[in-house]
Enzyme design. Structure first.
Site, PDB file in Angstrom:
ATOM      1  CB  CYS A   1      -3.806   8.650   5.221  1.00 34.05           C
ATOM      2  SG  CYS A   1      -2.791   8.423   3.747  1.00 34.05           S
TER       3      CYS A   1
ATOM      4  CB  CYS B   1      -0.874   0.053   1.240  1.00 28.32           C
ATOM      5  SG  CYS B   1      -2.049  -1.272   1.378  1.00 28.32           S
TER       6      CYS B   1
END
Length: 146
Positions: A103, A34
């Site tokens: 995030c 990721c």
């Protein structure tokens, strides 16, 4: 992709950064595929998060959300910290671009992972308290952004 002044400030001047040697809860979420990995450390005393720090490998938004999340849970009870949502982290940062919402989800999950580790160290099953921690990546995308 425009970032708010608060995101830029928490990226350039992250709060509570670094490894905590005497942590009694450590959680890590993310995946190298990721591009973002967050490790959060908590020091809990009398059910209150007395100290918290983080180490994040990732983009500016990942660092900013980690920093803001630590600020938002420091001094809170475990129950209060577990109620912190990714939306609250984003709002505290005056928003994130849509492609960076994951995030804030990782920051929320890092809190849960560190609390889960705290309970595990006490010999208590954390799942009923913390819930499921999603951190898997599939084909290079975080599960939180799917």
């Amino acid at each position: 992709m425009a970032y708010s002044e608060k995101v830029m400030d928490h990226f350039a001047n992250p709060r509570n950064v670094g490894e905590m040697k005497d942590a009694n809860g450590v959680g890590e979420v993310g995946n190298p595929k990721c591009g973002d990995i967050m490790r959060m450390y908590i020091k809990v005393e009398n059910n209150v998060i007395k100290d918290v720090s983080f180490m994040t490998f990732g983009c500016g938004a990942a660092i900013a959300t980690s920093s803001m999340a630590t600020e938002l849970i420091k001094g809170k009870t475990i129950d209060e910290a577990l109620k912190l949502t990714n939306k609250a982290v984003m709002e505290a940062l005056d928003g994130l671009p849509p492609v960076k919402v994951h995030c804030s989800v990782l920051a929320e999950q890092a809190i849960k992972a560190s609390v889960a580790d705290y309970y595990t160290r006490l010999g208590i099953d954390p799942t009923p308290i913390v819930g499921e921690i999603k951190e898997d990546c599939h084909d290079g995308e975080c599960a939180c952004s799917l």
